[in-house]
Design a protein around this motif. Sequence first.
Motif, PDB file in Angstrom:
ATOM      1  N   GLY A  98     -23.157 -18.577  50.103  1.00 31.10           N
ATOM      2  CA  GLY A  98     -24.126 -18.000  49.181  1.00 31.10           C
ATOM      3  C   GLY A  98     -24.768 -16.733  49.706  1.00 31.10           C
ATOM      4  O   GLY A  98     -25.205 -15.872  48.939  1.00 31.10           O
ATOM      5  N   ILE A 135     -23.472 -28.495  53.299  1.00 31.04           N
ATOM      6  CA  ILE A 135     -24.612 -27.695  52.846  1.00 31.04           C
ATOM      7  C   ILE A 135     -24.624 -26.355  53.592  1.00 31.04           C
ATOM      8  O   ILE A 135     -24.829 -25.290  52.994  1.00 31.04           O
ATOM      9  CB  ILE A 135     -25.938 -28.427  53.094  1.00 31.04           C
ATOM     10  N   ASP A 160     -20.458 -28.290  42.936  1.00 26.37           N
ATOM     11  CA  ASP A 160     -20.129 -26.883  42.728  1.00 26.37           C
ATOM     12  C   ASP A 160     -18.846 -26.408  43.408  1.00 26.37           C
ATOM     13  O   ASP A 160     -18.760 -25.261  43.841  1.00 26.37           O
ATOM     14  CB  ASP A 160     -21.288 -26.036  43.288  1.00 26.37           C
ATOM     15  N   GLY A 161     -17.900 -27.291  43.565  1.00 18.03           N
ATOM     16  CA  GLY A 161     -16.644 -26.877  44.190  1.00 18.03           C
ATOM     17  C   GLY A 161     -16.687 -26.838  45.701  1.00 18.03           C
ATOM     18  O   GLY A 161     -15.720 -26.432  46.341  1.00 18.03           O
ATOM     19  N   PHE A 162     -17.764 -27.235  46.294  1.00 22.70           N
ATOM     20  CA  PHE A 162     -17.823 -27.252  47.753  1.00 22.70           C
ATOM     21  C   PHE A 162     -17.222 -28.569  48.253  1.00 22.70           C
ATOM     22  O   PHE A 162     -17.857 -29.611  48.198  1.00 22.70           O
ATOM     23  CB  PHE A 162     -19.266 -27.097  48.248  1.00 22.70           C
ATOM     24  N   GLU A 174     -24.303 -35.807  41.513  1.00 26.60           N
ATOM     25  CA  GLU A 174     -24.590 -34.420  41.910  1.00 26.60           C
ATOM     26  C   GLU A 174     -23.399 -33.517  41.634  1.00 26.60           C
ATOM     27  O   GLU A 174     -22.245 -33.905  41.848  1.00 26.60           O
ATOM     28  CB  GLU A 174     -24.884 -34.360  43.421  1.00 26.60           C
ATOM     29  N   ASP A 175     -23.691 -32.309  41.210  1.00 28.64           N
ATOM     30  CA  ASP A 175     -22.641 -31.325  41.042  1.00 28.64           C
ATOM     31  C   ASP A 175     -22.507 -30.574  42.368  1.00 28.64           C
ATOM     32  O   ASP A 175     -23.407 -29.870  42.792  1.00 28.64           O
ATOM     33  CB  ASP A 175     -23.056 -30.340  39.935  1.00 28.64           C
ATOM     34  N   LEU A 207     -18.914 -30.729  51.139  1.00 30.44           N
ATOM     35  CA  LEU A 207     -20.097 -31.448  50.672  1.00 30.44           C
ATOM     36  C   LEU A 207     -19.682 -32.664  49.855  1.00 30.44           C
ATOM     37  O   LEU A 207     -20.207 -33.768  50.031  1.00 30.44           O
ATOM     38  CB  LEU A 207     -20.959 -30.496  49.836  1.00 30.44           C
ATOM     39  N   ALA A 254     -22.012 -24.096  52.261  1.00 33.06           N
ATOM     40  CA  ALA A 254     -22.389 -23.603  50.936  1.00 33.06           C
ATOM     41  C   ALA A 254     -23.441 -22.498  51.041  1.00 33.06           C
ATOM     42  O   ALA A 254     -23.339 -21.451  50.404  1.00 33.06           O
ATOM     43  CB  ALA A 254     -22.920 -24.761  50.096  1.00 33.06           C
ATOM     44  N   LEU A 255     -24.423 -22.740  51.879  1.00 31.96           N
ATOM     45  CA  LEU A 255     -25.484 -21.743  52.024  1.00 31.96           C
ATOM     46  C   LEU A 255     -24.945 -20.464  52.642  1.00 31.96           C
ATOM     47  O   LEU A 255     -25.324 -19.359  52.268  1.00 31.96           O
ATOM     48  CB  LEU A 255     -26.614 -22.313  52.891  1.00 31.96           C
TER      49      LEU A 255
END
Lengths: 183, 729, 185
Positions: C183, C176, C33-35, C30-31, C38, C179-180
């Motif tokens: 976002g 998660i 994304d820099g988080f 899984e990527d 996670l 990240a959300l």
Amino acid sequence: MKKGFVSNMERCIGCNACVIACKQYHGLEPEMKRRKVREMDENIVGQPVRAYLSASCQHCDEPACMKACPTGAYSKREDGVVLHNAEVCIGCRMCQWACPYEAPTFNPVTKKMDKCDFCRERIDAGEQPFCVAGCPMEALEMVDMDEINESDYVSEVKGFVDPSITGANLRVKLPAAVRQVRR
Amino acid sequence: MKKEHEITRRTFLKGSAAAGLLAGIGGATLSDFSKATARAEGETQEFFNACPRNCYDTCSIITTVQDGVIKHVRGNPNSTYTNGRLCVKGYNYPRRVYSPDRIKYPMRQSAKGSGQWEQITWDEAFTIIAEKILEIKNKYGNTLPICLNKYSGNFNVLTYGIEGMMSSIGHTTRCQGTPCWPAGIDSQNFDMGAILNADPESMLKSKMIIVWGANPAWCSVHSMHIIQKAKENGAKVVFIDPIMTASASKADQFIEIKSSTDGALALGMCRYILDHKLQDDAWMEENSIGHEEFVDYVKKNITVEWASEKTGVPVQVIENLAYEYATMEPASIWIGYGMQRHTNGGANVRCIDALAALCGNVGKMGAGANYAQLDSWLFNYAAMTGNGANTDNVEADRNININNFGADLLSLTDPPVEMLWVACRNPMGQDPETGVVRKAYESCDLVVTVDQFFNESCNMSDIVLPCCTIFETWGLHASYWHYWYHGNQPAIAQMYESKTDVEIAMGLSEKLNSLQAGSCTYPTDRTMEEWCAMEMTDGAKELFGFKDWKEIFEKGTAKVTGYEAAWSDGQFRTPSGKYEFYSEQAAAMGNHLLPVYREADETKTDEYNVRLITPHWKYGLHSQFQNLDWMQDIHNEPFVEIHPQMAKDRGIEDGDAVRVENEIGYLVVKAKLTQNVPRDEAVIYEAWYKDNPFNVNYVVKAIPADMGVFATGQPGVSFHDSFVSIKKA
Amino acid sequence: MMLLQKYYQGYLCKYADLQWDRLIEALGKEDTDGFTTLAKGYEALAHTSPRNRREMMYEFNRLFVGPDAPKAPPYEACYRNPERTLMQEETLAVRAFYRKAGLEIKNINTQPDDFIAFELEFLLGMLEDGSGEKKAYAEEFLREHLLVWTFDHVREIRDNTKQPVILSMATILQGISEALKEGLA
């Protein structure tokens, strides 16, 4: 017309049904009690008994909450009912400090105060407040203070706050003495 | 580096190998959802429910539901007994239904007491249980190694489906008897032929009410209201009790009596009544046998002075009480269950019955020696159907004493108990001598418990099954005191995977038969509504004027009439058809023929010399209710009530930790000093607190009462005859 | 996110060793994304032993299910109201939100609407849809509901267990959520 409560200690058995009936009817949050039942000194009528006093907001003549509130969240209706407006309330708790009867409580979810409103929707529709209607001993009454016979009741109860401080509209029937035969 | 404002572009949300794998488990996204249904905002519905707890008051409830969620409950005004009001426990019901603590799914523990639980499906649960049952059946040729321990946690008539389930498998071991009231039941059976109290609403017509060893303020609040009203209308109300209870605090007169001596007081009163010719000879002549022998016994053996010495009640008081009881008509006596929880409990009830009969106070309106009744239980017990015994190699069920459950179970060897089914009970919490009960649990290969909340009994189980609350199913209910008969309808959907006891029985039956055809005769294909429809007797329908049982839901309740003055027809159900002062049935059970004074057994020792009374608690019904959040908010701590004098003698102050101990165990509890308990006795209310190991039964011994075998098969428990030492901890 | 949804629904409790291996392998690809949180979560999960994974269900039940009172009950109401009673205002607010989006949980009133698995599933459903309207619902749902309580839930999990798999999943939930949240900002 001045609304008040009668708390009949002669009938009251301190079960707290009134407290919980009110809580579930109004969907109150934790630790919030619009009505409280206090265990009183067992020698209240001379010989020891188990005695209890149920009291909510006294809808006082001179509400301490109203005086203390900085945002004007309290108002008093013509019929005496003291109302709290949650929209204007900022949850500063000054009223909780000021009220000698511990009537306003803090709602930890909305972060505002809450107080007995005499079940205003019910009484305006001609019904009894839920505590009065729910007490299994019928120990609570909603009365018109202008109509009651004051000599049937007391307003001061040993161990409870002096009602003259705020002109509390609570009248109490003290427990009857029991002829006791103790070993 | 600035993050994009597009959360949908996060690659970890879709299109990955992991997502592909996961999508294969369970349903597709939103498979747990469906289109929203049209619903009117704020629309509420009302349903009739009934409180199914073991309580005199068995209330009829009106439940307000909005969008399928219970909003609040209130008492049904259609029953003049419920009077539109509930008790503090009843008002807490919504908290019970929606507590996050509720048992939700069938679960299996890796080992009893380990705390390691695995969620299983109902099918898996039924399979494990059915396989065990069949294993037992094949090994022993019968199912006696399966023991049922079930009592009164839920008195919906449909819970008799539990017994039905057991009977449908074959002969089993049953916990026989009852912890509550058996000694008094026997007494009233000997004296009158059955327990049959006058309608408690008739107390409004009494001129005198004696409440003898009962605490209705805490245990039957609607009757307390009636008594209070009677008092306000001029009735004289007397409470006789070792404790100045919340109820006794409302009396005209409170008489503190030495525990277990109630029979002596009653007999002393009889002596006075006879000396002053206040007895009702005509009534006794017409309606009783053995009154001459009884009168003779009293005159030869009983004096008021003797009674005073035994009971601690002054002579003058006994005489006044006797005079008033005999002359204030009508006079009613309420005999409490607490009062008969002594080794001489049954004998004491016989004496009080005799006092009433001596004065002709049985059968008159507003009078009576009132204890309990079962006449209003107009049910077919259809759920209790079961006849799986024809494949057995034994003749009958095997009975053990519910009041000596632990020790009795452990003593069985031929065959031993291998499986235990517990429902509507919490033996680990409520039985005396907890340590022995624990050993009994440990000795069983498979323990299955059905319950709503986790407790010590669940902790010692292998499988726990979730049952519904009364708001989630159908039911019919009666009380053992008042005469109202209630209907209960589902107010909300069954939550999580909970099932009713009958549904569990049907599921188990289906599984058993799938593994071995004919191994269980319990029907498998009825709905709960259909089961309920079978329960109302034709007699009940006729009495209520119903053509269909569902008419009970017009008002939620209906009155069983004809019992306003119990025994008014003089048709006693004894062998002689009369009130029996002289009872051969009593003698056949090893008791005296007459209602004589029987001294309580000596259970006090030098070291453990303080009687411990363990009455019911006001904020809970045994281990139910006290664990709910709002109840905890009012009160959440056990305590021992001791008299200031006893405290002073031991250097104990209010709030101190106190060690309460005897041969079988000990507790440490907070002391509450009060003058409302006897100087020489301590009081701890039996209750179960959430997250608290407190259990009064660590010091309560399973001492049998003198009676109970005749009507219930086993003797009662002398809960109030345990002695302890009280010391500062 | 789907991982968490299936986890809370209990599907991983009886996962076989091989199934775990495959899952961990897939997660490794899984990527994140820099988080970092996670990523830490996935890594921690990858380092759990087969034994940890097999025994996870006991702790899972003790924290989230029962039969004893769950130590970290996975319902929004339990974190927005100290009394934690279900099906009250808090649960019903979530129900109202689902309805706004035209949905309700099946067999309504048999389970609380605010069970975390339902909330995650709802969110996934909104995001997978792709439409602007559904995306708006997703964002609002995150702001008003899911993100309000997941951090507290993670904290409570950490306070009550040391089980490696459960802790890894808690880290993943935290990751998660972070990240959300970012976002949305």
